[in-house]
Motif scaffolding. Structure first.
Motif, PDB file in Angstrom:
ATOM      1  N   GLN A  10     -47.887 -79.635 -26.528  1.00 17.08           N
ATOM      2  CA  GLN A  10     -47.538 -78.503 -25.666  1.00 17.08           C
ATOM      3  C   GLN A  10     -48.751 -77.625 -25.369  1.00 17.08           C
ATOM      4  N   GLY A  11     -49.827 -78.261 -24.882  1.00 17.78           N
ATOM      5  CA  GLY A  11     -50.931 -77.501 -24.288  1.00 17.78           C
ATOM      6  C   GLY A  11     -50.519 -77.213 -22.850  1.00 17.78           C
ATOM      7  N   ILE A  12     -51.487 -77.017 -21.968  1.00 17.00           N
ATOM      8  CA  ILE A  12     -51.124 -76.708 -20.572  1.00 17.00           C
ATOM      9  C   ILE A  12     -50.438 -77.908 -19.915  1.00 17.00           C
ATOM     10  N   ALA A  36     -53.026 -74.704 -33.058  1.00 16.95           N
ATOM     11  CA  ALA A  36     -54.332 -74.312 -33.585  1.00 16.95           C
ATOM     12  C   ALA A  36     -55.478 -75.126 -32.963  1.00 16.95           C
ATOM     13  N   GLY A  37     -55.279 -76.409 -32.773  1.00 15.14           N
ATOM     14  CA  GLY A  37     -56.368 -77.249 -32.253  1.00 15.14           C
ATOM     15  C   GLY A  37     -56.310 -77.437 -30.746  1.00 15.14           C
ATOM     16  N   SER A  38     -55.422 -76.727 -30.075  1.00 18.35           N
ATOM     17  CA  SER A  38     -55.237 -76.954 -28.639  1.00 18.35           C
ATOM     18  C   SER A  38     -56.381 -76.336 -27.822  1.00 18.35           C
ATOM     19  N   ARG A  41     -55.491 -73.101 -25.845  1.00 15.21           N
ATOM     20  CA  ARG A  41     -55.491 -71.831 -26.586  1.00 15.21           C
ATOM     21  C   ARG A  41     -56.800 -71.063 -26.443  1.00 15.21           C
ATOM     22  N   VAL A  42     -57.907 -71.780 -26.269  1.00  8.89           N
ATOM     23  CA  VAL A  42     -59.194 -71.075 -26.175  1.00  8.89           C
ATOM     24  C   VAL A  42     -59.667 -70.925 -24.727  1.00  8.89           C
ATOM     25  N   ALA A  43     -58.951 -71.556 -23.797  1.00  5.55           N
ATOM     26  CA  ALA A  43     -59.402 -71.520 -22.397  1.00  5.55           C
ATOM     27  C   ALA A  43     -59.328 -70.105 -21.834  1.00  5.55           C
ATOM     28  N   GLY A  45     -58.555 -69.588 -18.868  1.00  5.17           N
ATOM     29  CA  GLY A  45     -57.377 -69.621 -17.997  1.00  5.17           C
ATOM     30  C   GLY A  45     -57.682 -69.306 -16.545  1.00  5.17           C
ATOM     31  N   VAL A  46     -58.951 -69.414 -16.176  1.00  7.45           N
ATOM     32  CA  VAL A  46     -59.355 -69.001 -14.830  1.00  7.45           C
ATOM     33  C   VAL A  46     -59.306 -70.179 -13.859  1.00  7.45           C
ATOM     34  N   VAL A  47     -58.796 -69.898 -12.673  1.00 10.80           N
ATOM     35  CA  VAL A  47     -58.906 -70.847 -11.574  1.00 10.80           C
ATOM     36  C   VAL A  47     -59.893 -70.223 -10.592  1.00 10.80           C
ATOM     37  N   ARG A 155     -43.794 -80.536 -34.888  1.00 15.18           N
ATOM     38  CA  ARG A 155     -44.065 -81.669 -35.777  1.00 15.18           C
ATOM     39  C   ARG A 155     -45.046 -82.608 -35.102  1.00 15.18           C
ATOM     40  N   ARG A 156     -45.732 -83.373 -35.936  1.00 14.90           N
ATOM     41  CA  ARG A 156     -46.642 -84.405 -35.417  1.00 14.90           C
ATOM     42  C   ARG A 156     -45.861 -85.700 -35.325  1.00 14.90           C
ATOM     43  N   VAL A 157     -45.981 -86.398 -34.219  1.00 17.13           N
ATOM     44  CA  VAL A 157     -45.228 -87.646 -34.054  1.00 17.13           C
ATOM     45  C   VAL A 157     -46.191 -88.789 -33.703  1.00 17.13           C
ATOM     46  N   THR A 158     -45.699 -90.009 -33.859  1.00 14.63           N
ATOM     47  CA  THR A 158     -46.479 -91.155 -33.362  1.00 14.63           C
ATOM     48  C   THR A 158     -45.661 -91.803 -32.253  1.00 14.63           C
ATOM     49  N   VAL A 214     -73.130 -67.888 -17.996  1.00 12.86           N
ATOM     50  CA  VAL A 214     -71.849 -67.830 -18.704  1.00 12.86           C
ATOM     51  C   VAL A 214     -70.953 -66.858 -17.934  1.00 12.86           C
ATOM     52  N   TRP A 215     -69.642 -66.860 -18.254  1.00 20.80           N
ATOM     53  CA  TRP A 215     -68.749 -65.919 -17.610  1.00 20.80           C
ATOM     54  C   TRP A 215     -68.238 -64.894 -18.620  1.00 20.80           C
ATOM     55  N   VAL A 216     -67.861 -63.727 -18.095  1.00 21.87           N
ATOM     56  CA  VAL A 216     -67.235 -62.695 -18.922  1.00 21.87           C
ATOM     57  C   VAL A 216     -65.882 -62.405 -18.293  1.00 21.87           C
ATOM     58  N   GLY A 299     -57.798 -77.679 -16.254  1.00 16.08           N
ATOM     59  CA  GLY A 299     -56.391 -77.937 -16.559  1.00 16.08           C
ATOM     60  C   GLY A 299     -55.412 -76.958 -15.919  1.00 16.08           C
ATOM     61  N   VAL A 300     -55.808 -75.708 -15.786  1.00 19.02           N
ATOM     62  CA  VAL A 300     -54.881 -74.708 -15.247  1.00 19.02           C
ATOM     63  C   VAL A 300     -54.557 -75.020 -13.787  1.00 19.02           C
ATOM     64  N   LEU A 301     -55.561 -75.467 -13.055  1.00 20.81           N
ATOM     65  CA  LEU A 301     -55.353 -75.784 -11.637  1.00 20.81           C
ATOM     66  C   LEU A 301     -54.525 -77.067 -11.466  1.00 20.81           C
TER      67      LEU A 301
HETATM   68  C1  LIG Z   1     -64.033 -73.024 -24.112  1.00 22.30           C
HETATM   69  C2  LIG Z   1     -63.149 -73.575 -23.048  1.00 22.30           C
HETATM   70  C3  LIG Z   1     -62.869 -72.803 -21.933  1.00 22.30           C
HETATM   71  C4  LIG Z   1     -62.038 -73.334 -20.914  1.00 22.30           C
HETATM   72  N1  LIG Z   1     -61.752 -72.539 -19.845  1.00 22.30           N
HETATM   73  C5  LIG Z   1     -60.928 -73.029 -18.871  1.00 22.30           C
HETATM   74  C6  LIG Z   1     -60.568 -72.226 -17.760  1.00 22.30           C
HETATM   75  O1  LIG Z   1     -60.971 -71.083 -17.634  1.00 22.30           O
HETATM   76  N2  LIG Z   1     -59.748 -72.773 -16.814  1.00 22.30           N
HETATM   77  C7  LIG Z   1     -59.260 -74.048 -16.923  1.00 22.30           C
HETATM   78  O2  LIG Z   1     -58.515 -74.511 -16.034  1.00 22.30           O
HETATM   79  N3  LIG Z   1     -59.569 -74.819 -17.974  1.00 22.30           N
HETATM   80  C8  LIG Z   1     -60.388 -74.344 -18.952  1.00 22.30           C
HETATM   81  N4  LIG Z   1     -60.707 -75.128 -20.011  1.00 22.30           N
HETATM   82  C9  LIG Z   1     -60.170 -76.490 -20.057  1.00 22.30           C
HETATM   83  C10 LIG Z   1     -58.731 -76.481 -20.555  1.00 22.30           C
HETATM   84  O3  LIG Z   1     -58.723 -75.874 -21.813  1.00 22.30           O
HETATM   85  C11 LIG Z   1     -58.173 -77.909 -20.627  1.00 22.30           C
HETATM   86  O4  LIG Z   1     -58.254 -78.523 -19.352  1.00 22.30           O
HETATM   87  C12 LIG Z   1     -56.704 -77.917 -21.056  1.00 22.30           C
HETATM   88  O5  LIG Z   1     -56.464 -76.933 -22.010  1.00 22.30           O
HETATM   89  C13 LIG Z   1     -56.280 -79.251 -21.634  1.00 22.30           C
HETATM   90  O6  LIG Z   1     -54.913 -79.139 -21.954  1.00 22.30           O
HETATM   91  P1  LIG Z   1     -54.073 -80.271 -22.651  1.00 22.30           P
HETATM   92  O7  LIG Z   1     -52.650 -79.867 -22.563  1.00 22.30           O
HETATM   93  O8  LIG Z   1     -54.474 -81.602 -22.075  1.00 22.30           O
HETATM   94  O9  LIG Z   1     -54.550 -80.328 -24.179  1.00 22.30           O
HETATM   95  P2  LIG Z   1     -54.396 -79.264 -25.376  1.00 22.30           P
HETATM   96  O10 LIG Z   1     -54.355 -77.890 -24.889  1.00 22.30           O
HETATM   97  O11 LIG Z   1     -55.465 -79.602 -26.363  1.00 22.30           O
HETATM   98  O12 LIG Z   1     -52.972 -79.586 -26.011  1.00 22.30           O
HETATM   99  C14 LIG Z   1     -52.697 -80.721 -26.774  1.00 22.30           C
HETATM  100  C15 LIG Z   1     -51.503 -80.420 -27.683  1.00 22.30           C
HETATM  101  O13 LIG Z   1     -50.994 -81.662 -28.200  1.00 22.30           O
HETATM  102  C16 LIG Z   1     -50.636 -81.496 -29.552  1.00 22.30           C
HETATM  103  N5  LIG Z   1     -50.645 -82.827 -30.167  1.00 22.30           N
HETATM  104  C17 LIG Z   1     -51.653 -83.718 -30.186  1.00 22.30           C
HETATM  105  N6  LIG Z   1     -51.267 -84.866 -30.819  1.00 22.30           N
HETATM  106  C18 LIG Z   1     -49.974 -84.681 -31.201  1.00 22.30           C
HETATM  107  C19 LIG Z   1     -49.025 -85.495 -31.898  1.00 22.30           C
HETATM  108  N7  LIG Z   1     -49.309 -86.733 -32.318  1.00 22.30           N
HETATM  109  N8  LIG Z   1     -47.779 -85.004 -32.136  1.00 22.30           N
HETATM  110  C20 LIG Z   1     -47.453 -83.740 -31.707  1.00 22.30           C
HETATM  111  N9  LIG Z   1     -48.325 -82.939 -31.044  1.00 22.30           N
HETATM  112  C21 LIG Z   1     -49.564 -83.395 -30.793  1.00 22.30           C
HETATM  113  C22 LIG Z   1     -51.712 -80.555 -30.081  1.00 22.30           C
HETATM  114  O14 LIG Z   1     -51.265 -79.928 -31.268  1.00 22.30           O
HETATM  115  C23 LIG Z   1     -51.875 -79.581 -28.910  1.00 22.30           C
HETATM  116  O15 LIG Z   1     -50.988 -78.488 -29.024  1.00 22.30           O
HETATM  117  C24 LIG Z   1     -61.508 -74.642 -21.037  1.00 22.30           C
HETATM  118  C25 LIG Z   1     -61.796 -75.395 -22.163  1.00 22.30           C
HETATM  119  C26 LIG Z   1     -62.599 -74.882 -23.168  1.00 22.30           C
HETATM  120  C27 LIG Z   1     -62.875 -75.712 -24.382  1.00 22.30           C
END
Ligand SMILES: Cc1cc2nc3c(=O)[nH]c(=O)nc-3n(C[C@H](O)[C@H](O)[C@H](O)COP(=O)(O)OP(=O)(O)OC[C@H]3O[C@@H](n4cnc5c(N)ncnc54)[C@H](O)[C@@H]3O)c2cc1C
Length: 337
Positions: A10-12, A36-38, A41-43, A45-47, A155-158, A214-216, A299-301
């Motif tokens: 449940q990332g973007i 935590a590892g998504s 979460r750290v993006a 979020g800018v388009v 939960r983590r799934v396969t 860099v951006w602010v 990813g946001v776009l």
């Molecule tokens: C520093 C930084 C700044 C950025 N700024 C921007 C920005 O301004 N604008 C923009 O558009 N993009 C930005 N990005 C890029 C953007 O973050 C990514 O394009 C996007 O977040 C990717 O999303 P995702 O859903 O693919 O992955 P993620 O956000 O990583 O989500 C993956 C999710 O899957 C879960 N998961 C993985 N494996 C399993 C499993 N086996 N079972 C259950 N859950 C699982 C994880 O826990 C996680 O929650 C930035 C990236 C970084 C690193």
């Protein structure tokens, strides 16, 4: 009852897909191992319509921008949360060469309709039409909603296990999917780090993003995110002293003389394939396994557009756009595990 469709992650990507599935009336569930590892979460979020050191228009920006804006606006209204804002982006030139290149691009109309050619001056130029999503708020509010509705479980799934009881499993697993398919699907990952900076005296103007090397990105008048680094050699997500030094140095140059504290240093993986376009579709040789990954820095776009394609595909059998289809970058068969 087990839903026929499972979204993993449940990332973007997983969030946009969940919203489109919900609107389409599909029966689905989401499993997420924790944010935590998504990367989302750290993006920031800018388009931003014009990006990079070469100041180019984002891929497909003209067709993707307005539908993406509408998507986040509507989701925010549904959630009753302010998850997006309109922004003005001030792109600064760092030297004469950049200025000359910028002036030429503006005069040629390469940035139309996002830059008014008259606004290009030695210091920089204004980029119009961008917006900013608050990724943490979007993810958390959507998560709460889906937990409440019994759609999401933490939960983590396969996927192999899940496929035994589902019609289709769609992996939106970001960096966890890095080596999932070995040589068949070669992802590259690049570590990105950001600083969260709290400043005294309200120097930031929410809705105004300043971008140089860099951006602010302001979160409020006293809090901003400064980013980001791009490191393809990194092996892990631990905070790097060199990244902090680089980001802090640039920040000080852009905001000279301000009194600030670094609150945190965050990092995430950007996932991409060699053409930097998203990877979407059914995995060859395992047709009931789907994928959204490789969203790189955009990813946001792209996530709302991709999610819509999944709906059209599942409801009406419409093929995915070839430019993002997994078939363009898939090599052979799937390996047995
Ligand atoms: C520093 C930084 C700044 C950025 N700024 C921007 C920005 O301004 N604008 C923009 O558009 N993009 C930005 N990005 C890029 C953007 O973050 C990514 O394009 C996007 O977040 C990717 O999303 P995702 O859903 O693919 O992955 P993620 O956000 O990583 O989500 C993956 C999710 O899957 C879960 N998961 C993985 N494996 C399993 C499993 N086996 N079972 C259950 N859950 C699982 C994880 O826990 C996680 O929650 C930035 C990236 C970084 C690193």
């Amino acid at each position: 009852m087990t839903a026929p469709i499972l979204i993993v992650g449940q990332g973007i990507a997983g969030t946009a897909l969940g919203w489109e599935f919900e609107r389409a009336g599909f029966s689905f569930e989401i499993a997420d191992a924790g944010l935590a590892g998504s990367a989302t979460r750290v993006a920031a979020g800018v388009v931003n319509p014009i990006t990079g050191q070469r100041f180019v228009k984002n891929w497909r920006i003209d067709s993707l921008l307005e539908p993406a804006r509408k998507f986040y606006r509507e989701v925010g209204e549904e959630l009753g949360e302010r998850i997006m804002r309109e922004v003005r982006i001030r792109r600064l030139f760092t030297n004469e060469e950049e200025f000359a290149r910028g002036r030429e691009k503006a005069a040629r109309g390469s940035w139309t309709p996002y830059v008014d050619a008259e606004s290009v001056e030695r210091e920089g130029f204004w980029i119009n039409g961008g917006f900013q999503v608050d990724p943490v708020r979007l993810l958390e509010a959507s998560r709460e909603r889906w937990i409440r509705k019994g759609i999401l479980t933490e939960r983590r799934v396969t996927w192999r296990e899940e496929l035994k009881r589902r019609d289709i499993v769609i992996l939106c697993s970001g960096a966890d999917g890095y080596q999932e398919f070995g040589d068949n699907l070669k992802f590259e990952r690049a570590k990105g780090e950001v600083l969260e900076v709290a400043a005294v005296g309200a120097p930031f103007e929410p809705g105004l993003i300043r971008s140089e090397e860099v951006w602010v990105v302001p979160r409020s008048v006293g809090l901003a995110q400064v980013g980001s680094t791009y490191d393809r050699e990194a092996r892990d997500l631990s905070p790097a002293a060199a990244s902090r030094e680089l980001l802090e140095g640039q920040f000080r140059r852009m905001y000279p003389g301000i009194n600030y504290n670094i609150e945190s240093q965050l990092s995430g993986w950007r996932m991409s394939v060699s053409d930097r376009r998203p990877v979407v579709g059914r995995v060859p040789a395992e047709e009931r396994l789907g994928l959204i990954n490789g969203l790189s820095s955009k990813g946001v776009l792209t996530a709302p557009w991709i999610a819509r394609q999944w709906v059209n595909h599942l409801a009406e059998g419409i093929a995915f756009d070839e430019a993002i289809s997994i078939s363009r970058c898939w090599r052979q068969g799937i390996e047995e595990k």
